[in-house]
Enzyme design. Structure first.
Site, PDB file in Angstrom:
ATOM      1  N   LYS A  77      42.520  33.712  67.851  1.00 56.33           N
ATOM      2  CA  LYS A  77      41.569  34.377  68.747  1.00 56.33           C
ATOM      3  C   LYS A  77      40.129  34.166  68.272  1.00 56.33           C
ATOM      4  O   LYS A  77      39.257  33.779  69.048  1.00 56.33           O
ATOM      5  CB  LYS A  77      41.887  35.877  68.785  1.00 56.33           C
ATOM      6  N   ASN A  78      39.901  34.421  66.979  1.00 55.82           N
ATOM      7  CA  ASN A  78      38.515  34.415  66.494  1.00 55.82           C
ATOM      8  C   ASN A  78      37.944  33.012  66.300  1.00 55.82           C
ATOM      9  O   ASN A  78      36.765  32.854  65.993  1.00 55.82           O
ATOM     10  CB  ASN A  78      38.398  35.241  65.210  1.00 55.82           C
ATOM     11  N   ARG A  81      28.741  48.511  63.688  1.00 55.02           N
ATOM     12  CA  ARG A  81      28.702  47.079  64.025  1.00 55.02           C
ATOM     13  C   ARG A  81      27.432  46.660  64.767  1.00 55.02           C
ATOM     14  O   ARG A  81      27.473  46.213  65.914  1.00 55.02           O
ATOM     15  CB  ARG A  81      29.956  46.677  64.804  1.00 55.02           C
ATOM     16  N   ARG A 112      44.878  42.388  73.052  1.00 57.56           N
ATOM     17  CA  ARG A 112      43.621  41.677  72.838  1.00 57.56           C
ATOM     18  C   ARG A 112      43.803  40.578  71.798  1.00 57.56           C
ATOM     19  O   ARG A 112      43.030  39.604  71.787  1.00 57.56           O
ATOM     20  CB  ARG A 112      42.537  42.643  72.351  1.00 57.56           C
ATOM     21  N   CYS A 142      32.010  50.743  67.623  1.00 55.01           N
ATOM     22  CA  CYS A 142      33.421  50.689  68.002  1.00 55.01           C
ATOM     23  C   CYS A 142      34.228  51.436  66.962  1.00 55.01           C
ATOM     24  O   CYS A 142      33.672  51.953  65.996  1.00 55.01           O
ATOM     25  CB  CYS A 142      33.893  49.257  68.206  1.00 55.01           C
ATOM     26  N   ASP A 144      40.711  42.194  58.240  1.00 53.84           N
ATOM     27  CA  ASP A 144      41.650  42.207  59.369  1.00 53.84           C
ATOM     28  C   ASP A 144      43.116  42.297  58.925  1.00 53.84           C
ATOM     29  O   ASP A 144      44.005  42.379  59.765  1.00 53.84           O
ATOM     30  CB  ASP A 144      41.456  40.953  60.253  1.00 53.84           C
TER      31      ASP A 144
HETATM   32  N1  EPU Z   1      26.686  43.466  60.391  1.00 48.55           N
HETATM   33  C1  EPU Z   1      25.420  43.999  60.435  1.00 48.55           C
HETATM   34  N2  EPU Z   1      24.510  43.411  61.268  1.00 48.55           N
HETATM   35  C2  EPU Z   1      24.794  42.336  62.045  1.00 48.55           C
HETATM   36  C3  EPU Z   1      26.096  41.789  61.978  1.00 48.55           C
HETATM   37  C4  EPU Z   1      27.021  42.372  61.138  1.00 48.55           C
HETATM   38  O1  EPU Z   1      25.128  44.968  59.757  1.00 48.55           O
HETATM   39  O2  EPU Z   1      23.915  41.859  62.759  1.00 48.55           O
HETATM   40  C5  EPU Z   1      27.691  44.036  59.478  1.00 48.55           C
HETATM   41  C6  EPU Z   1      28.903  44.605  60.195  1.00 48.55           C
HETATM   42  O3  EPU Z   1      28.668  45.913  60.691  1.00 48.55           O
HETATM   43  C7  EPU Z   1      29.950  44.544  59.120  1.00 48.55           C
HETATM   44  C8  EPU Z   1      29.594  43.264  58.363  1.00 48.55           C
HETATM   45  O4  EPU Z   1      28.241  42.992  58.697  1.00 48.55           O
HETATM   46  O5  EPU Z   1      29.822  45.650  58.261  1.00 48.55           O
HETATM   47  C9  EPU Z   1      30.421  42.046  58.692  1.00 48.55           C
HETATM   48  O6  EPU Z   1      30.603  41.958  60.104  1.00 48.55           O
HETATM   49  P1  EPU Z   1      30.691  40.583  60.888  1.00 48.55           P
HETATM   50  O7  EPU Z   1      29.444  40.384  61.641  1.00 48.55           O
HETATM   51  O8  EPU Z   1      31.152  39.501  59.980  1.00 48.55           O
HETATM   52  O9  EPU Z   1      31.852  40.920  61.938  1.00 48.55           O
HETATM   53  P2  EPU Z   1      31.978  40.290  63.377  1.00 48.55           P
HETATM   54  O10 EPU Z   1      31.416  38.941  63.401  1.00 48.55           O
HETATM   55  O11 EPU Z   1      31.494  41.284  64.389  1.00 48.55           O
HETATM   56  C10 EPU Z   1      34.298  39.140  62.993  1.00 48.55           C
HETATM   57  C11 EPU Z   1      35.647  39.185  63.634  1.00 48.55           C
HETATM   58  C12 EPU Z   1      36.312  40.525  63.297  1.00 48.55           C
HETATM   59  C13 EPU Z   1      36.428  40.627  61.774  1.00 48.55           C
HETATM   60  C14 EPU Z   1      35.039  40.463  61.137  1.00 48.55           C
HETATM   61  C15 EPU Z   1      35.078  40.458  59.621  1.00 48.55           C
HETATM   62  C16 EPU Z   1      35.370  37.779  65.581  1.00 48.55           C
HETATM   63  C17 EPU Z   1      35.278  37.671  67.059  1.00 48.55           C
HETATM   64  N3  EPU Z   1      35.500  39.021  65.081  1.00 48.55           N
HETATM   65  O12 EPU Z   1      33.561  40.230  63.536  1.00 48.55           O
HETATM   66  O13 EPU Z   1      37.601  40.487  63.877  1.00 48.55           O
HETATM   67  O14 EPU Z   1      36.967  41.859  61.421  1.00 48.55           O
HETATM   68  O15 EPU Z   1      34.423  39.242  61.590  1.00 48.55           O
HETATM   69  O16 EPU Z   1      35.901  39.446  59.165  1.00 48.55           O
HETATM   70  O17 EPU Z   1      35.355  36.776  64.876  1.00 48.55           O
HETATM   71  C18 EPU Z   1      39.563  41.402  64.793  1.00 48.55           C
HETATM   72  O18 EPU Z   1      39.916  40.251  65.084  1.00 48.55           O
HETATM   73  O19 EPU Z   1      40.336  42.399  64.877  1.00 48.55           O
HETATM   74  C19 EPU Z   1      38.203  41.648  64.344  1.00 48.55           C
HETATM   75  C20 EPU Z   1      37.631  42.853  64.366  1.00 48.55           C
END
Ligand code: EPU
Length: 421
Positions: A22-23, A121, A396, A116, A304
């Site tokens: 998915k990701n 996030r 999802r 969420c 995850d």
């Molecule tokens: N963060 C910030 N500011 C930002 C972006 C992130 O503070 O602008 C923080 C987040 O709140 C978190 C940390 O940085 O504490 C890391 O978050 P990241 O941005 O890496 O998460 P994401 O990109 O929103 C993806 C996956 C998630 C997975 C995380 C961590 C996708 C579509 N989603 O989310 O997947 O948990 O990376 O590995 O790639 C899932 O599949 O169930 C899922 C939640």
């Protein structure tokens, strides 16, 4: 609203095929926005989130057709630049269209995702990065409005590695003028998969998968055919299920290289893990040992997989500590696991799990995708019946989950349930 019913107590045996990730699929499908033309994707999982990104692309003016794991997208007609609230609230990853829209149409209007179940996030690092490339960014009426006559390469430093943030910035930078350097970038396999696709489209991205990614902007890109890499979290979930139920499961079409921390921890917990190319065989049987886990960005232990490991530790022989360092609120499954008899105490971002001799089936509620997976796993070993409501979360991210578990001998079925609201 559908529910899942599981009668626990049956060791899993047999073979399960891992679907596309998915990701990885979400950013790769979003990357089609970057240029007009016909793209083909293979090994695309049939999941709600993939459907949502398809609907979003259609909303922007693309045509999207999907059949048996093949998705064809024609982006020649993309002329709209808005990701509406209704789609973004269904899936936060909709924010992945921001970078490519800005690069191609020089404008993007994307609903700001709310918090969420797993944390606040924010997307501040996405926005700060785009601003560094020269975009003007404002927040109006719940929408991020971004515009840039042209994007110009810059050095961007992420405070913490962000997966979708790195992907968004990579997609914005490929068509920027000059060189962009992303420092403290996320290193997940999904980042490498996206970079490989972009490079085949004609981009010039170096060192994706390392903390410093260099992107030399190019003028044009072309459409490609791409295959989605195996879902490491789906594979990890079936691996834990095999160990937990003291089963013997052959997991095919996986990539063990992406699962090193999970394999390591499973072995430490006493499971036998045998690797052979794209096949992973997990055998349980002996007592499960308590191990400590700390979630970290890749190549650390994935957040995850945290909830699923917590179930395994709930049936282990001692005390284990799981520390969640990626998301601030990702213990929401704990209260549901306690309803099944797990002995878990939370202190800040640490969970102390005391193994119990048995879990006992009960009605529980799914709260987010991976939390839902952990409830399914718990149901597989709990006595009597576990009834899981709000399972739309599972749809999802796990393709045909009941069929896959049933194929391994689990007593699991989906029923039309009463509304959980
Ligand atoms: N963060 C910030 N500011 C930002 C972006 C992130 O503070 O602008 C923080 C987040 O709140 C978190 C940390 O940085 O504490 C890391 O978050 P990241 O941005 O890496 O998460 P994401 O990109 O929103 C993806 C996956 C998630 C997975 C995380 C961590 C996708 C579509 N989603 O989310 O997947 O948990 O990376 O590995 O790639 C899932 O599949 O169930 C899922 C939640």
């Amino acid at each position: 609203m559908d529910e899942i019913l599981i009668k626990g107590g049956y060791p899993l045996k047999g073979e399960v095929r891992i679907s596309g990730a998915k990701n990885a699929a979400l950013p790769m499908l979003a990357a089609t926005i970057l240029t007009g033309g016909g793209f083909t994707f293979e090994n695309v999982p049939a999941l709600k989130d993939v459907e949502t990104i398809g609907r979003l692309l259609a909303e922007l003016g693309a045509t999207v057709a999907s059949e048996s794991g093949i998705v064809r997208i024609d982006t020649a007609g993309i002329d709209k630049f808005e990701a509406p609230y209704d789609l973004v609230r269904k899936m936060r990853a909709s924010v992945l269209v921001l970078g490519p829209l800005l690069a191609r149409l020089k404008r993007a209007r994307v609903s700001l995702p709310g918090g969420c179940a797993i944390g606040a996030r924010p997307i501040n690092m996405h926005l700060e990065g785009l601003a560094r490339l020269g975009a003007a960014i404002t927040l109006e009426h719940g929408y991020v409005e971004a515009s840039a006559e042209k994007l110009i390469g810059a050095e961007i430093f992420f405070d913490v590695p962000t997966v979708t943030g790195t992907e968004n910035l990579m997609m914005a930078a490929v068509l920027a003028e000059g060189t962009t350097v992303l420092r403290n970038a996320a290193r997940e396999p999904e980042i490498i998969a996206l970079a490989e696709m972009l490079n085949r489209m004609g981009a010039d991205i170096q060192d994706a998968g390392s903390p410093v990614i260099t992107i030399h902007g190019v003028r044009t890109l072309k459409p490609v055919t791409a295959r989605i890499i195996p879902d490491r979290i789906e594979a990890g979930t079936y691996m834990v299920a095999a160990a937990l139920t003291k089963g013997n499961v052959r997991i095919t079409d996986a990539d063990p290289n992406h699962l090193k921390p999970v394999i390591h921890k499973l072995r430490e917990a006493g499971a036998h893990v045998h690797l052979d190319g794209t096949v992973i065989v997990v055998k349980g049987g002996g007592p499960i040992r308590s191990v400590d886990i700390k979630t970290l960005p890749y190549p650390g232990f994935p957040t995850d997989m945290q909830a699923q490991f917590m179930v395994l530790m709930s049936t282990a022989g001692g005390l284990s500590i799981i520390s969640e360092t990626v998301f601030e609120n990702r213990f929401i499954h704990v209260s549901e696991l306690r309803r099944l008899g797990a002995d878990i105490t939370i202190s800040g971002n640490h969970a102390m799990i005391k193994g119990v001799s048995r879990l006992s089936g009960a009605p529980v509620m799914a709260t987010d995708l991976r939390a839902s997976a952990s409830l399914v796993l718990a149901g597989l070993v709990a006595d009597n019946t576990t009834r899981i409501s709000r399972i739309y979360h599972l749809d999802r991210g796990y393709e045909t989950i009941e069929e896959k578990f049933r194929g391994l001998g689990a007593r699991i079925e989906r029923v039309k349930g009463e509304s959980a609201i």
